[in-house]
Design an enzyme around this catalytic site. Structure first.
Site, PDB file in Angstrom:
ATOM      1  N   ASP A  41      39.759  40.086  29.836  1.00  0.00           N
ATOM      2  CA  ASP A  41      40.650  41.436  30.335  1.00  0.00           C
ATOM      3  C   ASP A  41      40.581  42.124  28.942  1.00  0.00           C
ATOM      4  OD1 ASP A  41      41.996  43.177  30.325  1.00  0.00           O
ATOM      5  OD2 ASP A  41      43.867  42.420  31.308  1.00  0.00           O
ATOM      6  N   ASP A  68      50.543  36.583  41.153  1.00  0.00           N
ATOM      7  CA  ASP A  68      49.730  37.321  41.510  1.00  0.00           C
ATOM      8  C   ASP A  68      50.660  38.452  41.895  1.00  0.00           C
ATOM      9  OD1 ASP A  68      47.718  39.171  42.512  1.00  0.00           O
ATOM     10  OD2 ASP A  68      46.568  37.735  44.169  1.00  0.00           O
TER      11      ASP A  68
END
Length: 318
Positions: free
Chosen positions: A244, A301
């Site tokens: 990322d 998540d």
């Protein structure tokens, strides 16, 4: 006989495992389209933060959040306000769009979820137009300011680099708004930085105190004097996924803090109303499932967190 018993046991284990994957919703309901886990009474409205947008080239700022919530019954809208501007101006822009949402949907109120500068933006709408708002959920909201803005004011604003940085920042914000279809929205970097600074945030809190704790790192009232419910959550992750690119940005900005933070906002600064959790292994971008879902492995998540909050709102009659 043993083979039959093993087969039956395996089938039972498979059903249990499949059901556990549903994040609090029945696997079979999700499979056959009957899942109402996130079906709130009022529409959910998502408000982005600084340098944010609703959707650019099919990519959401709240990446896949609206889609995930809608799949379980929620009616979801995403706003586009100025990528850079004061909380009040962004709040008025949001309020006009919410008026349109209420007119189009027939709903009486909305549940606002705001990320980063979207938190104070949502708070402004709830304070000035409480009749339109059922709840505010602040995700890493800059409610007590951030030292990143304080450092900008101290070391850049008014200095030799100020005109260049301001010009680049506002040009980038204009490009974002143009790409998102809101090219006429005004951009003002100085106004954003002021309102996200500690002094600017404290001044804002004095004028719009609903949901705010009375002391730093405290917990505010879940139901404000205006009748609106307030919730908050945030993370303290920094380097959460090596793939990322945003992780490398927050590695740099996190050096401005001397307390747990997500790279741009301190966990305590994010406190508002009922504090749900402030230690998710998520950085400031993970909290909106960016970049493109590249969040921490083997951790909660972000989409699950939004689903749980929508269900919480549903169970509260909102």
């Amino acid at each position: 006989m043993k083979m039959t018993s093993r087969l039956i046991a395996s089938m039972i284990a498979l059903v249990v495992a499949m059901t556990s994957l549903s994040a609090h919703a029945s696997f079979w309901d999700r499979l056959f389209g009957r899942d109402t886990y996130t079906q709130t009474q009022y529409p959910i409205v998502l408000v982005h933060g600084m340098f944010g947008f609703d959707n650019i080239l099919g990519v959401d700022y709240f990446y896949k959040v609206a889609e995930e919530l809608a799949s379980s019954g929620a009616e979801v809208y995403t706003l586009q306000v100025s990528a850079l501007n004061s909380t009040e101006i962004r709040g008025e822009q949001a309020a006009r769009q919410i008026e349109d949402i209420l007119a189009a949907s027939g709903a009486q109120r909305v549940n606002i979820i705001g990320h980063s500068h979207g938190g104070p933006t949502a708070r402004y709408v709830a304070s000035v137009y409480p009749q339109m708002v059922a709840s505010v959920s602040s995700v890493a909201g800059v409610n007590w300011g951030t030292p990143v803005a304080d450092n900008y004011i101290e070391y850049i604003q008014g200095g030799a680099a100020d005109p260049f940085v301001k010009g680049i920042g506002e040009a980038f914000a204009t490009m974002i708004s143009w790409a998102a279809g809101g090219s006429d929205l005004p951009q003002d970097l100085d106004a954003s930085i002021h309102d996200l600074s500690t002094d600017g945030s404290l001044a804002f809190n004095a004028q719009y105190p609903e949901g705010m704790p009375t002391e730093y790192c405290g917990e505010g009232q879940e139901v404000g004097a205006n009748g609106v419910r307030y919730y908050s959550w945030s993370g303290t992750g920094i380097y959460t996924n090596p793939f990322d690119p945003f992780d490398y940005l927050v590695l740099a900005t996190a050096t401005a803090f001397d307390e747990p933070n997500d790279g741009l906002v301190a966990a305590c600064s994010a406190h508002l109303g009922r504090v749900l959790r402030t230690d998710y292994n998520q950085n400031h971008f993970d909290e909106v499932n960016q970049a493109l879902g590249l969040t921490a492995w083997f951790s909660t998540d972000p989409l699950t967190v939004y689903r749980q909050q929508a269900n919480r709102l549903k169970n509260a009659g909102l």
